[in-house]
Design an enzyme around this catalytic site. Structure first.
Site, PDB file in Angstrom:
ATOM      1  N   HIS A   1      98.376  35.803  -1.794  1.00  0.00           N
ATOM      2  CA  HIS A   1      99.657  35.386  -2.521  1.00  0.00           C
ATOM      3  C   HIS A   1     100.557  34.590  -1.651  1.00  0.00           C
ATOM      4  O   HIS A   1     100.974  35.045  -0.446  1.00  0.00           O
ATOM      5  CB  HIS A   1     100.453  36.414  -3.055  1.00  0.00           C
ATOM      6  CG  HIS A   1      99.704  37.893  -2.791  1.00  0.00           C
ATOM      7  ND1 HIS A   1      99.321  38.567  -3.955  1.00  0.00           N
ATOM      8  CD2 HIS A   1      99.822  38.706  -1.819  1.00  0.00           C
ATOM      9  CE1 HIS A   1      99.044  39.595  -3.638  1.00  0.00           C
ATOM     10  NE2 HIS A   1      99.155  39.801  -2.299  1.00  0.00           N
TER      11      HIS A   1
ATOM     12  N   ALA B   1     101.131  38.377   2.301  1.00  0.00           N
ATOM     13  CA  ALA B   1     101.884  37.510   1.319  1.00  0.00           C
ATOM     14  C   ALA B   1     102.915  36.657   2.120  1.00  0.00           C
ATOM     15  O   ALA B   1     103.712  37.161   3.168  1.00  0.00           O
ATOM     16  CB  ALA B   1     102.710  38.443   0.406  1.00  0.00           C
TER      17      ALA B   1
ATOM     18  N   ARG C   1      93.477  21.408  -1.947  1.00  0.00           N
ATOM     19  CA  ARG C   1      93.641  20.095  -1.799  1.00  0.00           C
ATOM     20  C   ARG C   1      92.589  19.318  -1.382  1.00  0.00           C
ATOM     21  O   ARG C   1      92.472  17.935  -1.278  1.00  0.00           O
ATOM     22  CB  ARG C   1      94.746  19.972  -0.877  1.00  0.00           C
ATOM     23  CG  ARG C   1      96.280  20.172  -1.495  1.00  0.00           C
ATOM     24  CD  ARG C   1      97.213  20.173  -0.632  1.00  0.00           C
ATOM     25  NE  ARG C   1      97.246  19.068   0.368  1.00  0.00           N
ATOM     26  CZ  ARG C   1      98.026  18.665   1.368  1.00  0.00           C
ATOM     27  NH1 ARG C   1      98.871  19.925   1.811  1.00  0.00           N
ATOM     28  NH2 ARG C   1      98.022  17.771   2.158  1.00  0.00           N
TER      29      ARG C   1
ATOM     30  N   ASN D   1     100.645  23.290  10.787  1.00  0.00           N
ATOM     31  CA  ASN D   1      99.704  22.538  11.075  1.00  0.00           C
ATOM     32  C   ASN D   1     100.091  21.405  11.947  1.00  0.00           C
ATOM     33  O   ASN D   1      99.152  20.632  12.354  1.00  0.00           O
ATOM     34  CB  ASN D   1      98.650  22.409  10.028  1.00  0.00           C
ATOM     35  CG  ASN D   1      99.121  21.637   8.951  1.00  0.00           C
ATOM     36  OD1 ASN D   1     100.234  21.602   8.788  1.00  0.00           O
ATOM     37  ND2 ASN D   1      98.192  20.802   8.268  1.00  0.00           N
TER      38      ASN D   1
END
Length: 192
Positions: free
Chosen positions: A122, A139, A92, A145
């Site tokens: 993954h 995984a 992002r 956050n």
């Protein structure tokens, strides 16, 4: 952990990141989180153009990096030498990714410094975080956050809390840290 164990020099080998200068004159690694975006923009101006390709405006990849055609990469971003960005990775922006890393399928990155030889292979979410040299997230492991009550993140230590002044702060993984599959790291987690 004690406060002294949370300092940059105790957690991270700065010889394994292009962000070394960003950490200078700082005590704790999370202090760089608000500066990542501007640092990447500045660093991109100094990249050796014979070694890096501009994939789109503000997105740079080393010529030896392998990037799947289904990966989404927003600016600013720098992807290091030998790194593999796999199918459906979602970067992002504000991501500085080191050498020989694996950014796996369905992995999402936002406002991160990924040191060299890191694997997030993954179904990982890594936001507002720093992953040290040779760290690995199993995984489905994620960094949370933002606190559910939206208050500022504190780092808890054996000798009192440290106020970070940050609303968004995922995790700091020291060098060679292994995070198990399916783990969720609370905001402000620091693992040495």
């Amino acid at each position: 952990m004690e406060r002294s164990q949370l300092k940059i020099g105790e957690l991270l080998d700065l010889e394994h990141t292009e962000a070394k200068e960003l950490f200078l004159n700082k005590e704790y690694p999370w202090e760089v989180l608000p500066e990542i975006k501007e640092f990447i923009k500045e660093l991109s101006e100094r990249l050796p153009k014979e070694e890096y390709i501009m994939l789109s405006e503000g997105v740079w990849a080393h010529r030896t990096a392998t990037i799947a055609p289904t990966a989404y990469i927003a600016a600013p971003c720098i992807i290091g030498e030998g790194t593999e960005v796999r199918h459906c990775a979602f970067i992002r922006g504000s991501a500085l990714i080191g050498k020989n890393c694996v950014i796996g399928n369905s992995t999402e990155l936002k406002n991160v410094i990924i040191f060299d030889n890191v694997q997030v292979p993954h179904y990982n979410y890594v936001g507002d975080s720093i992953l040290g040299y040779k760290s690995h997230m199993g995984a489905g492991s994620i960094t949370s956050n933002v606190k559910s009550d939206k208050s500022l993140v504190k780092v808890h230590t054996g000798n009192g809390d440290i106020e970070t002044g940050l609303k968004k702060f995922g995790a700091i993984l020291g060098d060679r840290v292994e995070v198990g599959c399916g783990s969720i790291l609370n905001p402000g987690s620091v693992i040495g």
